[in-house]
Design a protein around this motif. Structure first.
Motif, PDB file in Angstrom:
ATOM      1  N   SER A 176      -5.752 -39.422 -30.771  1.00 22.54           N
ATOM      2  CA  SER A 176      -4.564 -39.664 -29.942  1.00 22.54           C
ATOM      3  C   SER A 176      -3.472 -38.619 -30.142  1.00 22.54           C
ATOM      4  CB  SER A 176      -3.995 -41.058 -30.236  1.00 22.54           C
ATOM      5  OG  SER A 176      -3.600 -41.160 -31.595  1.00 22.54           O
ATOM      6  N   VAL A 177      -3.488 -37.917 -31.256  1.00 22.33           N
ATOM      7  CA  VAL A 177      -2.444 -36.933 -31.539  1.00 22.33           C
ATOM      8  C   VAL A 177      -2.748 -35.569 -30.905  1.00 22.33           C
ATOM      9  CG1 VAL A 177      -3.417 -35.959 -33.665  1.00 22.33           C
ATOM     10  CG2 VAL A 177      -0.934 -36.130 -33.412  1.00 22.33           C
ATOM     11  N   LEU A 178      -3.923 -35.389 -30.338  1.00 21.53           N
ATOM     12  CA  LEU A 178      -4.308 -34.083 -29.790  1.00 21.53           C
ATOM     13  C   LEU A 178      -3.338 -33.568 -28.720  1.00 21.53           C
ATOM     14  CD1 LEU A 178      -8.213 -34.304 -29.600  1.00 21.53           C
ATOM     15  CD2 LEU A 178      -6.814 -33.013 -31.212  1.00 21.53           C
ATOM     16  N   PRO A 179      -2.874 -34.390 -27.765  1.00 19.82           N
ATOM     17  CA  PRO A 179      -1.894 -33.865 -26.791  1.00 19.82           C
ATOM     18  C   PRO A 179      -0.605 -33.366 -27.446  1.00 19.82           C
ATOM     19  CG  PRO A 179      -2.864 -35.898 -25.975  1.00 19.82           C
ATOM     20  CD  PRO A 179      -3.314 -35.754 -27.399  1.00 19.82           C
ATOM     21  N   GLN A 180      -0.134 -34.057 -28.506  1.00 19.11           N
ATOM     22  CA  GLN A 180       1.066 -33.606 -29.204  1.00 19.11           C
ATOM     23  C   GLN A 180       0.827 -32.262 -29.878  1.00 19.11           C
ATOM     24  OE1 GLN A 180       4.363 -35.077 -29.470  1.00 19.11           O
ATOM     25  NE2 GLN A 180       4.586 -32.962 -30.137  1.00 19.11           N
ATOM     26  N   LEU A 181      -0.345 -32.090 -30.458  1.00 22.55           N
ATOM     27  CA  LEU A 181      -0.681 -30.806 -31.074  1.00 22.55           C
ATOM     28  C   LEU A 181      -0.778 -29.699 -30.031  1.00 22.55           C
ATOM     29  CD1 LEU A 181      -3.348 -31.886 -33.729  1.00 22.55           C
ATOM     30  CD2 LEU A 181      -0.903 -31.526 -34.040  1.00 22.55           C
ATOM     31  N   ARG A 182      -1.254 -30.040 -28.817  1.00 22.50           N
ATOM     32  CA  ARG A 182      -1.323 -29.045 -27.745  1.00 22.50           C
ATOM     33  C   ARG A 182       0.084 -28.588 -27.341  1.00 22.50           C
ATOM     34  NH1 ARG A 182      -4.555 -27.600 -23.393  1.00 22.50           N
ATOM     35  NH2 ARG A 182      -6.264 -27.796 -24.888  1.00 22.50           N
ATOM     36  N   VAL A 183       1.028 -29.539 -27.260  1.00 18.27           N
ATOM     37  CA  VAL A 183       2.412 -29.175 -26.927  1.00 18.27           C
ATOM     38  C   VAL A 183       2.968 -28.221 -27.977  1.00 18.27           C
ATOM     39  CG1 VAL A 183       4.773 -30.047 -26.702  1.00 18.27           C
ATOM     40  CG2 VAL A 183       2.891 -31.282 -25.627  1.00 18.27           C
ATOM     41  N   MET A 184       2.738 -28.527 -29.249  1.00 21.93           N
ATOM     42  CA  MET A 184       3.248 -27.665 -30.321  1.00 21.93           C
ATOM     43  C   MET A 184       2.544 -26.313 -30.307  1.00 21.93           C
ATOM     44  SD  MET A 184       3.919 -30.320 -33.468  1.00 21.93           S
ATOM     45  CE  MET A 184       2.182 -30.612 -33.750  1.00 21.93           C
ATOM     46  N   GLN A 185       1.280 -26.302 -29.935  1.00 24.71           N
ATOM     47  CA  GLN A 185       0.545 -25.047 -29.837  1.00 24.71           C
ATOM     48  C   GLN A 185       1.107 -24.184 -28.718  1.00 24.71           C
ATOM     49  OE1 GLN A 185      -3.539 -25.108 -28.257  1.00 24.71           O
ATOM     50  NE2 GLN A 185      -4.173 -24.053 -30.131  1.00 24.71           N
ATOM     51  N   ASN A 186       1.531 -24.819 -27.632  1.00 21.53           N
ATOM     52  CA  ASN A 186       2.075 -24.082 -26.496  1.00 21.53           C
ATOM     53  C   ASN A 186       3.478 -23.553 -26.760  1.00 21.53           C
ATOM     54  OD1 ASN A 186      -0.239 -24.494 -24.957  1.00 21.53           O
ATOM     55  ND2 ASN A 186       0.538 -26.356 -24.007  1.00 21.53           N
ATOM     56  N   THR A 187       4.276 -24.303 -27.520  1.00 19.13           N
ATOM     57  CA  THR A 187       5.661 -23.891 -27.760  1.00 19.13           C
ATOM     58  C   THR A 187       5.817 -23.003 -28.995  1.00 19.13           C
ATOM     59  OG1 THR A 187       6.104 -25.913 -29.032  1.00 19.13           O
ATOM     60  CG2 THR A 187       6.556 -25.961 -26.660  1.00 19.13           C
ATOM     61  N   LYS A 188       4.942 -23.208 -30.010  1.00 26.84           N
ATOM     62  CA  LYS A 188       4.951 -22.449 -31.268  1.00 26.84           C
ATOM     63  C   LYS A 188       6.164 -22.745 -32.151  1.00 26.84           C
ATOM     64  CE  LYS A 188       1.108 -20.311 -30.605  1.00 26.84           C
ATOM     65  NZ  LYS A 188      -0.070 -20.763 -31.378  1.00 26.84           N
ATOM     66  N   ILE A 189       7.174 -23.409 -31.621  1.00 19.24           N
ATOM     67  CA  ILE A 189       8.360 -23.767 -32.405  1.00 19.24           C
ATOM     68  C   ILE A 189       8.529 -25.286 -32.336  1.00 19.24           C
ATOM     69  CG2 ILE A 189      10.855 -23.541 -32.637  1.00 19.24           C
ATOM     70  CD1 ILE A 189      10.657 -20.776 -31.460  1.00 19.24           C
ATOM     71  N   VAL A 190       8.617 -25.918 -33.497  1.00 14.33           N
ATOM     72  CA  VAL A 190       8.717 -27.377 -33.571  1.00 14.33           C
ATOM     73  C   VAL A 190      10.060 -27.733 -34.196  1.00 14.33           C
ATOM     74  CG1 VAL A 190       7.595 -29.499 -34.317  1.00 14.33           C
ATOM     75  CG2 VAL A 190       6.219 -27.435 -33.927  1.00 14.33           C
ATOM     76  N   GLU A 191      10.880 -28.468 -33.439  1.00 12.47           N
ATOM     77  CA  GLU A 191      12.188 -28.844 -33.984  1.00 12.47           C
ATOM     78  C   GLU A 191      12.022 -29.928 -35.048  1.00 12.47           C
ATOM     79  OE1 GLU A 191      13.993 -31.882 -33.292  1.00 12.47           O
ATOM     80  OE2 GLU A 191      12.141 -32.674 -32.480  1.00 12.47           O
ATOM     81  N   PRO A 192      13.030 -30.140 -35.903  1.00 13.77           N
ATOM     82  CA  PRO A 192      12.874 -30.973 -37.109  1.00 13.77           C
ATOM     83  C   PRO A 192      12.370 -32.389 -36.863  1.00 13.77           C
ATOM     84  CG  PRO A 192      14.902 -29.713 -37.247  1.00 13.77           C
ATOM     85  CD  PRO A 192      14.349 -29.471 -35.879  1.00 13.77           C
ATOM     86  N   PHE A 193      12.962 -33.120 -35.904  1.00 13.84           N
ATOM     87  CA  PHE A 193      12.596 -34.519 -35.731  1.00 13.84           C
ATOM     88  C   PHE A 193      11.145 -34.680 -35.279  1.00 13.84           C
ATOM     89  CE2 PHE A 193      17.287 -35.019 -35.251  1.00 13.84           C
ATOM     90  CZ  PHE A 193      17.458 -35.861 -36.325  1.00 13.84           C
ATOM     91  N   THR A 194      10.707 -33.800 -34.384  1.00 12.94           N
ATOM     92  CA  THR A 194       9.302 -33.841 -33.958  1.00 12.94           C
ATOM     93  C   THR A 194       8.382 -33.506 -35.123  1.00 12.94           C
ATOM     94  OG1 THR A 194       9.935 -33.153 -31.712  1.00 12.94           O
ATOM     95  CG2 THR A 194       7.621 -32.934 -32.320  1.00 12.94           C
ATOM     96  N   ALA A 195       8.773 -32.527 -35.943  1.00 14.81           N
ATOM     97  CA  ALA A 195       7.969 -32.163 -37.111  1.00 14.81           C
ATOM     98  C   ALA A 195       7.893 -33.326 -38.096  1.00 14.81           C
ATOM     99  CB  ALA A 195       8.570 -30.935 -37.801  1.00 14.81           C
ATOM    100  N   HIS A 196       9.014 -34.024 -38.324  1.00 15.63           N
ATOM    101  CA  HIS A 196       9.007 -35.188 -39.216  1.00 15.63           C
ATOM    102  C   HIS A 196       8.054 -36.267 -38.690  1.00 15.63           C
ATOM    103  CE1 HIS A 196      12.152 -33.129 -41.118  1.00 15.63           C
ATOM    104  NE2 HIS A 196      13.199 -33.713 -40.556  1.00 15.63           N
ATOM    105  N   TYR A 197       8.086 -36.485 -37.382  1.00 14.95           N
ATOM    106  CA  TYR A 197       7.226 -37.508 -36.763  1.00 14.95           C
ATOM    107  C   TYR A 197       5.748 -37.171 -36.950  1.00 14.95           C
ATOM    108  CZ  TYR A 197       4.568 -39.656 -32.961  1.00 14.95           C
ATOM    109  OH  TYR A 197       3.603 -40.296 -32.228  1.00 14.95           O
ATOM    110  N   VAL A 198       5.375 -35.936 -36.649  1.00 16.90           N
ATOM    111  CA  VAL A 198       3.962 -35.541 -36.762  1.00 16.90           C
ATOM    112  C   VAL A 198       3.521 -35.559 -38.220  1.00 16.90           C
ATOM    113  CG1 VAL A 198       2.277 -33.724 -36.288  1.00 16.90           C
ATOM    114  CG2 VAL A 198       4.100 -34.188 -34.637  1.00 16.90           C
ATOM    115  N   PHE A 199       4.410 -35.155 -39.127  1.00 15.10           N
ATOM    116  CA  PHE A 199       4.067 -35.215 -40.553  1.00 15.10           C
ATOM    117  C   PHE A 199       3.865 -36.666 -40.989  1.00 15.10           C
ATOM    118  CE2 PHE A 199       5.343 -35.488 -45.073  1.00 15.10           C
ATOM    119  CZ  PHE A 199       4.359 -34.668 -45.613  1.00 15.10           C
TER     120      PHE A 199
END
Length: 282
Positions: A176-199
């Motif tokens: 289920s997390v694959l689409p979120q990883l695709r978004v991060m792969q496309n942007t290459k920059i992950v802001e703090p709150f999104t990074a905390h969530y994925v971690f």
């Protein structure tokens, strides 16, 4: 005079210089060491599963804080949230008809907050949604998970439809997390709150994986006793290919997030607020 390197930075630099096979070996060794440590620290391994769901809830809470404080959903995948809502809804149904316990309440709370996040992304914060970056086709995971659930599901005394639903939510959760990883792969920059969530998702996946691995591998004797006297594990896992598929699903979803978690920890110890991912990550 050159300042001495911090231990974390020195280890990180050494690991980064190693060939892929050495990195994979180190990852496996680290994972096994963590499992052995958890085996001696946590006496009731069901607490690991509860902890995994609690950490997932914390991750969702971080998203809610982000949406309410920053009034933007940039960097978030709506499709990942929708897949999460699907597997939580199916698992919640299975919990009600098969085994009502504390997990049911945790799933209910997580589903409610996930639906709220979906509502905010779809309506209130639609203008900041990065739809062009969230381009993962979810039928690539939903359809295979449904087919796999039809073929391999628990061999227990429950209704066949409920067993297929349970298998479907296990398989869908793993990817289920694959689409979120695709978004991060496309942007290459992950802001703090999104990074905390994925971690937080990565930690939750590891705890859930540890729960099943410890139950099946490290307590094979205890499992046989439970099967003979109370039948609880048989109700949960059944027999045949299903127990192996549960373990594989847990391991897959853990390794999917392992690479991101490595760069997250490296970024935190490096004092970086914004996580920048190298090419090829996630």
């Amino acid at each position: 005079m050159r300042a001495p390197k911090r231990p974390i930075h020195a280890v990180s630099t050494w690991v980064r210089r190693q060939p892929p096979k050495v990195k994979a070996f180190l990852a496996v060794v680290s994972g096994m060491a963590a499992l052995v440590l958890l085996r001696f620290i946590v006496h009731d391994h069901d607490n690991l599963f509860v902890a995994a769901e609690a950490v997932h809830s914390i991750g969702i809470s971080v998203l809610i804080y982000k949406l309410m404080k920053e009034k933007t959903c940039a960097g978030l995948s709506l499709k990942s949230q929708e897949l999460t809502a699907i597997f939580l809804a199916v698992r919640l149904y299975c919990s009600f008809v098969m085994e009502y316990d504390i997990h049911t309440l945790l799933d209910l709370a997580t589903l409610a907050t996930t639906l709220w996040v979906i509502y905010m992304i779809r309506f209130n914060l639609r203008s900041s949604y990065m739809e062009d970056k969230d381009n993962f086709a979810i039928y690539y995971v939903v359809v295979p998970c449904a087919v796999l659930a039809l073929l391999i599901h628990p061999s227990t005394s429950h209704n066949i439809l409920n067993r297929i639903f349970w298998a479907f939510c296990v398989y869908l959760e793993a990817v289920s997390v694959l689409p979120q990883l695709r978004v991060m792969q496309n942007t290459k920059i992950v802001e703090p709150f999104t990074a905390h969530y994925v971690f937080a998702l990565g930690v939750a996946r590891f705890l859930s994986c540890a729960h099943w691995v410890l139950q099946v591998l490290f307590h094979s004797v205890e499992i046989r006793v439970v099967l003979d006297s109370r039948g609880h594990l048989l109700v949960a896992l059944g027999y045949g290919l299903w127990p192996s598929m549960v373990l594989i699903s847990e391991i897959v979803q853990t390794f999917i997030l392992a690479d991101f978690c490595y760069y997250y920890v490296k970024s935190v110890f490096g004092g970086q607020l914004v996580l920048r991912l190298p090419s090829g990550v996630v």
